[in-house]
Design an enzyme around this catalytic site. Structure first.
Site, PDB file in Angstrom:
ATOM      1  N   GLY A  47      65.017 -32.931 -68.142  1.00  0.00           N
ATOM      2  CA  GLY A  47      64.826 -34.351 -68.410  1.00  0.00           C
ATOM      3  C   GLY A  47      64.592 -35.050 -67.092  1.00  0.00           C
ATOM      4  O   GLY A  47      65.485 -35.105 -66.252  1.00  0.00           O
ATOM      5  N   HIS A  48      63.371 -35.528 -66.860  1.00  0.00           N
ATOM      6  CA  HIS A  48      63.076 -36.262 -65.632  1.00  0.00           C
ATOM      7  C   HIS A  48      62.975 -37.741 -65.979  1.00  0.00           C
ATOM      8  O   HIS A  48      62.108 -38.138 -66.752  1.00  0.00           O
ATOM      9  CB  HIS A  48      61.766 -35.760 -65.011  1.00  0.00           C
TER      10      HIS A  48
ATOM     11  N   THR B 131      70.421 -21.192 -66.371  1.00  0.00           N
ATOM     12  CA  THR B 131      69.337 -21.230 -67.340  1.00  0.00           C
ATOM     13  C   THR B 131      68.616 -19.882 -67.292  1.00  0.00           C
ATOM     14  O   THR B 131      68.986 -19.010 -66.493  1.00  0.00           O
ATOM     15  CB  THR B 131      68.412 -22.434 -67.098  1.00  0.00           C
TER      16      THR B 131
ATOM     17  N   LYS C  71      64.963 -35.249 -59.079  1.00  0.00           N
ATOM     18  CA  LYS C  71      63.624 -34.732 -58.735  1.00  0.00           C
ATOM     19  C   LYS C  71      62.542 -35.624 -59.320  1.00  0.00           C
ATOM     20  O   LYS C  71      61.517 -35.853 -58.700  1.00  0.00           O
ATOM     21  CB  LYS C  71      63.438 -33.304 -59.274  1.00  0.00           C
TER      22      LYS C  71
ATOM     23  N   ASN D  55      64.332 -28.283 -71.936  1.00  0.00           N
ATOM     24  CA  ASN D  55      65.739 -28.465 -71.563  1.00  0.00           C
ATOM     25  C   ASN D  55      65.838 -29.487 -70.419  1.00  0.00           C
ATOM     26  O   ASN D  55      66.880 -30.067 -70.178  1.00  0.00           O
ATOM     27  CB  ASN D  55      66.394 -27.131 -71.134  1.00  0.00           C
TER      28      ASN D  55
ATOM     29  N   GLN E 196      65.569 -28.133 -63.613  1.00  0.00           N
ATOM     30  CA  GLN E 196      66.889 -27.597 -63.236  1.00  0.00           C
ATOM     31  C   GLN E 196      67.036 -27.474 -61.704  1.00  0.00           C
ATOM     32  O   GLN E 196      66.307 -28.136 -60.976  1.00  0.00           O
ATOM     33  CB  GLN E 196      67.164 -26.245 -63.913  1.00  0.00           C
TER      34      GLN E 196
ATOM     35  N   ASP F 291      69.427 -32.230 -62.205  1.00  0.00           N
ATOM     36  CA  ASP F 291      69.754 -33.668 -62.238  1.00  0.00           C
ATOM     37  C   ASP F 291      69.938 -34.250 -60.840  1.00  0.00           C
ATOM     38  O   ASP F 291      70.709 -35.192 -60.637  1.00  0.00           O
ATOM     39  CB  ASP F 291      71.027 -33.932 -63.086  1.00  0.00           C
TER      40      ASP F 291
HETATM   41  P1  IMP Z   1      69.589 -23.794 -71.218  1.00  0.00           P
HETATM   42  O1  IMP Z   1      68.621 -24.008 -70.118  1.00  0.00           O
HETATM   43  O2  IMP Z   1      69.411 -24.741 -72.362  1.00  0.00           O
HETATM   44  O3  IMP Z   1      69.652 -22.353 -71.670  1.00  0.00           O
HETATM   45  O4  IMP Z   1      71.053 -24.110 -70.648  1.00  0.00           O
HETATM   46  C1  IMP Z   1      71.669 -23.294 -69.659  1.00  0.00           C
HETATM   47  C2  IMP Z   1      72.481 -24.163 -68.713  1.00  0.00           C
HETATM   48  O5  IMP Z   1      71.601 -24.955 -67.934  1.00  0.00           O
HETATM   49  C3  IMP Z   1      73.411 -25.146 -69.404  1.00  0.00           C
HETATM   50  O6  IMP Z   1      74.569 -25.290 -68.595  1.00  0.00           O
HETATM   51  C4  IMP Z   1      72.641 -26.446 -69.392  1.00  0.00           C
HETATM   52  O7  IMP Z   1      73.492 -27.568 -69.447  1.00  0.00           O
HETATM   53  C5  IMP Z   1      71.950 -26.339 -68.051  1.00  0.00           C
HETATM   54  N1  IMP Z   1      70.699 -27.103 -67.975  1.00  0.00           N
HETATM   55  C6  IMP Z   1      69.507 -26.778 -68.524  1.00  0.00           C
HETATM   56  N2  IMP Z   1      68.587 -27.716 -68.208  1.00  0.00           N
HETATM   57  C7  IMP Z   1      69.210 -28.617 -67.437  1.00  0.00           C
HETATM   58  C8  IMP Z   1      68.758 -29.799 -66.762  1.00  0.00           C
HETATM   59  O8  IMP Z   1      67.607 -30.200 -66.811  1.00  0.00           O
HETATM   60  N3  IMP Z   1      69.704 -30.450 -66.027  1.00  0.00           N
HETATM   61  C9  IMP Z   1      70.981 -30.016 -65.917  1.00  0.00           C
HETATM   62  N4  IMP Z   1      71.439 -28.917 -66.521  1.00  0.00           N
HETATM   63  C10 IMP Z   1      70.553 -28.220 -67.272  1.00  0.00           C
END
Ligand code: IMP
Length: 455
Positions: free
Chosen positions: A65-66, A261, A41, A63, A246, A38
């Site tokens: 979000g851009h 992640t 990017k 997972n 991420q 976040d």
């Molecule tokens: P997962 O990627 O869904 O397995 O989540 C693992 C961790 O990464 C969690 O704390 C999520 O909130 C965080 N996370 C995954 N994708 C993002 C993203 O795009 N932005 C911020 N945090 C993320």
């Protein structure tokens, strides 16, 4: 002693000063997040992708979000499709390092196409990508309570686990109906039988198979040899951008494990996640927000709560682009950024969201930590040490003024220049872009050479 290497004096070498080399041989740029994701990017890639030939995602899944701002009320949240898609001539790729929820990709492509963006003729997906299937989401839910990681619940961890355990399904398997049915059924039963009754499992299996023909027909024409196509483009010196999802501290190796992640957002993984050679990378652009945020569980040394956190969250719209969860807020953590610059080999910085800080009476920036009396200038690798880590702050004057309307460095208030100077000196990396708003129009270019090459 080995033979001394003969020095080669080529008659053309004096005509090619080193500084010109990057302008002649177009390297690949990696845009990588330096915090917990976040960082902005999306907006940075949006601003540099206009003249790119291709933009490719190299890890993560939906997972991410851009958020891209296309007009005053025109906001686009992308989850799998790379940010270059908004430019009609840019080719976009999803590399082998990404795990793909095909249904969610299909929905995203359709949504973009309803908005008039031509996607299917410009999007290529590697057949080597592993797929996320509905049973990965169910499985993650079953595990969720025990793990308490605060994941996005998109099945990311279970899909990467299957990949590493060598039981996953790749897109190439998915597109073979016989092997898909066999492998998916076996996986589903193996995973869920400890948690679900046999009839519930059968129902889920039927649901997976019911959607199969429409998804497979949709995806089949998008499958490309991503590695080869990028290789050919690189040979022709085309501009290629590799986009991380991420950030560094969510990296499964270098992040705050286990609160990370399940993939490697760091720049070193970028060529691997699309199938390019490591020497193609010529520019690593590290994207960092001028404060810190994190979603989900895990250590966060400079975290703040209360009215200041609330003010920053509301003014910066700090809510997850994928899950809508309020982001945790913290002060800028310079040792983290410095460490991230080291691990990613960052060449230039893109600093974002200074506008969110405008109006705060003073700023706190973390310049080190106290760990049981020891002064640290880098966060520790061991996440358990974070519990005793006490940030050491430096106070800076607050930044005032309508930053969003500024387009030149010289117009910035002195407090803004001071903050920039602190970041650059601490990180030891020069800045290229300062973003002062959600649109690519609200930014100041700080490096003309970078602008000439990439924008
Ligand atoms: P997962 O990627 O869904 O397995 O989540 C693992 C961790 O990464 C969690 O704390 C999520 O909130 C965080 N996370 C995954 N994708 C993002 C993203 O795009 N932005 C911020 N945090 C993320």
């Amino acid at each position: 002693m080995g033979k001394r290497r003969k020095k080669i004096f080529h008659p053309l070498i004096p005509l090619f000063p080193y500084s010109l080399v990057p302008f002649i041989f177009m390297p690949v740029l990696v845009a990588v997040g330096l915090q917990w994701g976040d960082e902005g990017k999306g907006r940075i890639v949006h601003s540099i992708a206009r003249h790119a030939h291709a933009v490719a995602r190299y890890q993560g899944g939906n997972n991410a979000g851009h958020t891209l701002v296309l007009g005053p009320k025109d906001i686009l949240a992308l989850h799998l499709v790379p940010s270059g898609i908004v430019y009609p001539k840019v080719r976009c790729y999803i590399g082998n390092g990404v795990v793909v929820d095909l249904k969610s990709l299909m929905d995203e492509v359709r949504l973009l196409e309803r908005r008039g963006i031509r996607v299917r003729e410009r999007l290529g997906i590697s057949p080597l990508c592993h797929v996320i299937l509905p049973y990965h989401l169910v499985f993650e839910k079953c595990l969720g309570e025990g793990l308490r990681l605060g994941t996005t619940q998109r099945g990311i961890g279970p899909a990467y686990s299957d990949k590493i355990a060598r039981v996953g399904l790749r897109i190439s398997d998915y597109l073979n109906p016989k092997s898909f049915k066999e492998k998916a059924g076996k996986n589903l039963r193996g995973k869920l039988s400890p948690f679900m009754s046999a009839p519930a499992i059968r129902e889920l299996e039927q649901a997976v198979m019911k959607d199969y023909p429409s998804i497979a027909n949709f995806i089949r024409p998008l499958v490309r040899n991503v590695s080869l196509e990028l290789f050919e483009m690189n040979k022709k010196d085309r501009r290629i951008i590799l986009e991380s999802a991420q950030g560094t501290f969510l990296d499964v190796d270098f992040g705050t494990y286990p609160y990370v992640t399940s993939s490697n957002p760091i720049a070193g993984f970028a060529p691997c996640g699309v199938g390019l050679g490591p020497k193609t990378i010529g520019m690593v652009l590290g994207v960092a927000k001028l404060f810190a945020t994190r979603v989900g569980e895990g250590p966060f040394p400079t975290e703040i709560t209360g009215s200041l956190a609330h003010q920053i969250r509301e003014s910066g719209l700090e809510y997850g682009a994928t899950t809508g969860r309020p982001r945790r807020i913290g002060h800028l953590d310079l040792p983290m950024i410095k460490k991230a610059c080291r691990i990613n080999g960052v060449d230039r910085l893109a600093l974002t969201k200074m506008d969110t800080l405008a109006g705060l009476p003073r700023l706190q920036i973390c310049v080190g930590y106290d760990l049981k009396g020891e002064f640290l200038t880098e966060p520790p690798d061991d996440s358990s040490a974070y519990e005793e880590l006490k940030p050491i702050y430096k106070e800076l004057p607050g930044i005032n003024g309508d930053l969003g309307s500024m387009t030149k460095y010289k117009d910035l208030p002195s407090a803004a220049k001071r903050l920039l100077k602190e970041v650059v000196e601490f990180a030891g990396v020069e800045p290229a872009v300062l973003s002062l708003g959600r649109s690519p129009k609200n930014q100041i270019i700080l490096d003309q050479k970078f602008e000439k090459q990439w924008m």
